[in-house]
Every structure is written in C-alpha cells, then in structure tokens.
Design a protein around this motif. Sequence first.
Motif, mmCIF file in Angstrom:
data_model
loop_
_atom_site.group_PDB
_atom_site.id
_atom_site.type_symbol
_atom_site.label_atom_id
_atom_site.label_comp_id
_atom_site.label_asym_id
_atom_site.label_seq_id
_atom_site.Cartn_x
_atom_site.Cartn_y
_atom_site.Cartn_z
ATOM 1 N N THR A 259 -14.564 -30.565 33.571
ATOM 2 C CA THR A 259 -15.541 -31.491 33.013
ATOM 3 C C THR A 259 -14.868 -32.333 31.946
ATOM 4 O OG1 THR A 259 -16.245 -29.869 31.347
ATOM 5 C CG2 THR A 259 -17.514 -29.964 33.404
ATOM 6 N N SER A 260 -15.426 -33.492 31.690
ATOM 7 C CA SER A 260 -14.946 -34.319 30.589
ATOM 8 C C SER A 260 -15.562 -33.806 29.292
ATOM 9 C CB SER A 260 -15.347 -35.780 30.815
ATOM 10 O OG SER A 260 -16.755 -35.925 30.700
ATOM 11 N N PHE A 261 -15.033 -34.250 28.159
ATOM 12 C CA PHE A 261 -15.595 -33.885 26.860
ATOM 13 C C PHE A 261 -17.054 -34.312 26.787
ATOM 14 C CE2 PHE A 261 -16.699 -34.859 22.483
ATOM 15 C CZ PHE A 261 -16.293 -33.721 21.809
ATOM 16 N N THR A 262 -17.332 -35.525 27.259
ATOM 17 C CA THR A 262 -18.705 -36.044 27.223
ATOM 18 C C THR A 262 -19.647 -35.154 28.025
ATOM 19 O OG1 THR A 262 -17.922 -38.319 26.955
ATOM 20 C CG2 THR A 262 -20.163 -38.024 27.787
ATOM 21 N N GLU A 263 -19.251 -34.806 29.247
ATOM 22 C CA GLU A 263 -20.087 -33.960 30.108
ATOM 23 C C GLU A 263 -20.299 -32.588 29.481
ATOM 24 O OE1 GLU A 263 -18.661 -35.860 34.419
ATOM 25 O OE2 GLU A 263 -17.577 -34.194 33.499
ATOM 26 N N ASP A 264 -19.238 -32.059 28.889
ATOM 27 C CA ASP A 264 -19.314 -30.725 28.284
ATOM 28 C C ASP A 264 -20.297 -30.699 27.123
ATOM 29 O OD1 ASP A 264 -18.537 -28.035 28.151
ATOM 30 O OD2 ASP A 264 -17.070 -28.452 26.588
ATOM 31 N N MET A 265 -20.257 -31.714 26.258
ATOM 32 C CA MET A 265 -21.159 -31.754 25.111
ATOM 33 C C MET A 265 -22.609 -31.975 25.547
ATOM 34 S SD MET A 265 -19.265 -31.039 22.571
ATOM 35 C CE MET A 265 -18.238 -30.095 23.706
ATOM 36 N N VAL A 266 -22.813 -32.869 26.501
ATOM 37 C CA VAL A 266 -24.170 -33.131 26.989
ATOM 38 C C VAL A 266 -24.784 -31.867 27.582
ATOM 39 C CG1 VAL A 266 -25.506 -34.382 28.735
ATOM 40 C CG2 VAL A 266 -23.819 -35.600 27.356
ATOM 41 N N SER A 267 -23.973 -31.080 28.310
ATOM 42 C CA SER A 267 -24.486 -29.858 28.927
ATOM 43 C C SER A 267 -24.927 -28.839 27.883
ATOM 44 C CB SER A 267 -23.409 -29.232 29.829
ATOM 45 O OG SER A 267 -22.347 -28.683 29.064
ATOM 46 N N ARG A 268 -24.449 -28.982 26.651
ATOM 47 C CA ARG A 268 -24.823 -28.058 25.567
ATOM 48 C C ARG A 268 -25.928 -28.626 24.688
ATOM 49 N NH1 ARG A 268 -20.558 -24.493 25.669
ATOM 50 N NH2 ARG A 268 -18.773 -25.288 26.811
ATOM 51 N N GLY A 269 -26.457 -29.778 25.092
ATOM 52 C CA GLY A 269 -27.524 -30.393 24.320
ATOM 53 C C GLY A 269 -27.032 -31.074 23.059
ATOM 54 N N MET A 270 -25.745 -31.405 23.013
ATOM 55 C CA MET A 270 -25.168 -32.066 21.847
ATOM 56 C C MET A 270 -24.911 -33.538 22.173
ATOM 57 S SD MET A 270 -22.508 -29.055 20.631
ATOM 58 C CE MET A 270 -22.464 -29.570 18.903
ATOM 59 N N GLN A 271 -24.848 -34.342 21.143
ATOM 60 C CA GLN A 271 -24.636 -35.772 21.317
ATOM 61 C C GLN A 271 -23.148 -36.104 21.177
ATOM 62 O OE1 GLN A 271 -26.855 -38.300 22.144
ATOM 63 N NE2 GLN A 271 -24.965 -39.500 22.289
ATOM 64 N N PRO A 272 -22.473 -36.434 22.291
ATOM 65 C CA PRO A 272 -21.053 -36.773 22.191
ATOM 66 C C PRO A 272 -20.861 -38.208 21.716
ATOM 67 C CG PRO A 272 -21.760 -36.934 24.460
ATOM 68 C CD PRO A 272 -22.960 -36.479 23.676
ATOM 69 N N SER A 273 -19.789 -38.425 21.003
ATOM 70 C CA SER A 273 -19.423 -39.787 20.601
ATOM 71 C C SER A 273 -17.922 -39.818 20.343
ATOM 72 C CB SER A 273 -20.193 -40.227 19.354
ATOM 73 O OG SER A 273 -19.917 -39.366 18.263
ATOM 74 N N SER A 274 -17.388 -41.006 20.222
ATOM 75 C CA SER A 274 -15.959 -41.166 19.984
ATOM 76 C C SER A 274 -15.734 -42.254 18.948
ATOM 77 C CB SER A 274 -15.222 -41.542 21.278
ATOM 78 O OG SER A 274 -15.341 -40.534 22.249
ATOM 79 N N LYS A 275 -14.696 -42.059 18.161
ATOM 80 C CA LYS A 275 -14.254 -43.092 17.229
ATOM 81 C C LYS A 275 -12.895 -43.580 17.711
ATOM 82 C CE LYS A 275 -13.062 -43.992 12.406
ATOM 83 N NZ LYS A 275 -12.924 -43.401 11.031
ATOM 84 N N LEU A 276 -12.836 -44.820 18.184
ATOM 85 C CA LEU A 276 -11.595 -45.377 18.720
ATOM 86 C C LEU A 276 -10.646 -45.716 17.580
ATOM 87 C CD1 LEU A 276 -10.146 -46.320 21.327
ATOM 88 C CD2 LEU A 276 -11.124 -48.583 20.899
ATOM 89 N N LEU A 277 -9.447 -45.146 17.643
ATOM 90 C CA LEU A 277 -8.427 -45.413 16.631
ATOM 91 C C LEU A 277 -7.479 -46.517 17.067
ATOM 92 C CD1 LEU A 277 -7.550 -41.746 15.551
ATOM 93 C CD2 LEU A 277 -9.203 -43.317 14.520
ATOM 94 N N SER A 278 -7.122 -46.527 18.352
ATOM 95 C CA SER A 278 -6.250 -47.593 18.853
ATOM 96 C C SER A 278 -6.324 -47.666 20.371
ATOM 97 C CB SER A 278 -4.798 -47.375 18.414
ATOM 98 O OG SER A 278 -4.242 -46.228 19.026
ATOM 99 N N PHE A 279 -6.112 -48.876 20.897
ATOM 100 C CA PHE A 279 -6.077 -49.116 22.343
ATOM 101 C C PHE A 279 -4.909 -50.053 22.607
ATOM 102 C CE2 PHE A 279 -6.992 -51.696 26.045
ATOM 103 C CZ PHE A 279 -7.420 -50.767 26.984
ATOM 104 N N GLN A 280 -3.925 -49.555 23.385
ATOM 105 C CA GLN A 280 -2.724 -50.352 23.636
ATOM 106 C C GLN A 280 -2.333 -50.285 25.107
ATOM 107 O OE1 GLN A 280 -0.006 -48.355 20.938
ATOM 108 N NE2 GLN A 280 -0.310 -49.905 19.361
ATOM 109 N N ILE A 281 -1.643 -51.312 25.566
ATOM 110 C CA ILE A 281 -1.024 -51.316 26.890
ATOM 111 C C ILE A 281 0.469 -51.552 26.680
ATOM 112 C CG2 ILE A 281 -0.891 -52.436 29.147
ATOM 113 C CD1 ILE A 281 -3.795 -53.288 28.808
#
Length: 244
Positions: free
Chosen positions: A86-108
């Motif tokens: 499972t992804s982190f998002t799926e795992d947290m949702v399955s536990r009734g928790m609200q997943p979120s992310s704080k993007l630090l950097s995005f590079q190619i």
Amino acid sequence: MINKSSPIPIYHQLEEYLKQQIESGILMEEAAIPSEREFAETFQISRMTVRQAINNLVLEGYLKRQKGRGTFVNKIKIEQELQGMTSFTEDMVSRGMQPSSKLLSFQIHPADKKTAQELQITPNDLVYTIKRIRLADGVPMALETAYIPVNLVPGLTEGNSNQSLYQYIEENLSLSISEASQEIEASIATIKEAKSLAIEPGEPILLIVRISYLANGTPFELVKSSFRADRYRFTHKMKRKKEK
C-alpha cells in the motif's frame, strides 16, 4: 477494578486497567501517570506489584520513563504489517487518519550510477527526485525522497507530485502496480532529519528503502524514507517452515 480474590494476578489486573485507560483516551498521550505509591494506596496493593505492572507496560510500549520526572503515557505507534503493498496515503486512510505531505523539493535531473542501477535504467536517464515530509493528522511521520524515471511516469509536476503516486499511476496512466522489495534498518536522526520530523537529533528512526515494480516487472520508483521510530512500527506474521 482490582479483585484480590481473582485467580488473575493483581499486577496483570492493574496492567489491563491501565491499558483500558490509555486506549479509551482517559489517560492521554504524554500524560503523567500516578506514582507507585499513589497506585499502591488507591488499590491497597504492594508497591512491588505496582512496579511489576508498570515495568511490563514500559516493555510493551504503553508507558515510558523519564529520569527525574516520572512515568508517562507513550505516543501510540502506527503499525504496518509487512504483508501486502500500500502507499502511505492508502495506509493512513485505512486507519481513519488524514494523510498529507509537505513538498520540500521537486527536481528533474540525470540519474546517477547507483540510482540508475536500482531502477534498471541507463545512467543519465532523467528521473524525478521528489523530497517531502509525510504526515498523518498533521504529525510528521517520515522524511521521504523518491526517484522515478521520467519516461515511465510522464506528466508529473510540482503541482501533482504531492498526491498519492500510486493513485496517479493507476488512474491517470492506467498502469498496474505489482510488488515491491523493501529493506529496513535502525538508525538515529541527523540534525536535518530531526528538524523535518519534529524530533531531537540522535533519536531513533527507521531507515527504509523500497523499490516498487509494475506488473511487467519494471521498477518505477525508488524511495528512501526516514520514519520516526516513536510513531511507527512494522509487524510481520511468520509461519514455521516445516522440514522435509
């Protein structure tokens, strides 16, 4: 609450009582529990019996001792079974928790030799490098860096990279995700990791490296994560292998 005529040992009755108080939220996370003397006087039992119950709950992770301060309710850890993918998002949702992310950097940028080897691509092939803090109910859980081949997962942008990657791949690109290999080891937090995870430098963390594969066996993601050991634990059920 304590039945002295019961065949169940008194220390075990006290353990169960405290577990119920913690799990029901009566004793909140980080709350101090009464002293051994207070428990002994309240339930008219020996301090040795109280100490045994508290020691067992410390070993089980329900309580923690702080030198010179007392005993406190430990933070509840999120458990993840090392079965299924499972992804982190799926795992947290399955536990009734609200997943979120704080993007630090995005590079190619071009893949280095080691990353290319892990992803089975050619060095200098372009990869996305996405660094973010993963949170559950607003609490930092992991510091994550993901490496993804651009040619396999086109269309990722800084704007959409902060959603569930697995959802993006399966729904937007109609690709099938199959399996992953994962390595876990214990470590201590660096200054940078500690700042991102809201812990102190030197506190325990779990280092996890995961390579995820599409149904055709092609690796599409290399993720290196630092999980807070005080908030996360992994479990695994094992069966005894019978000798032939």
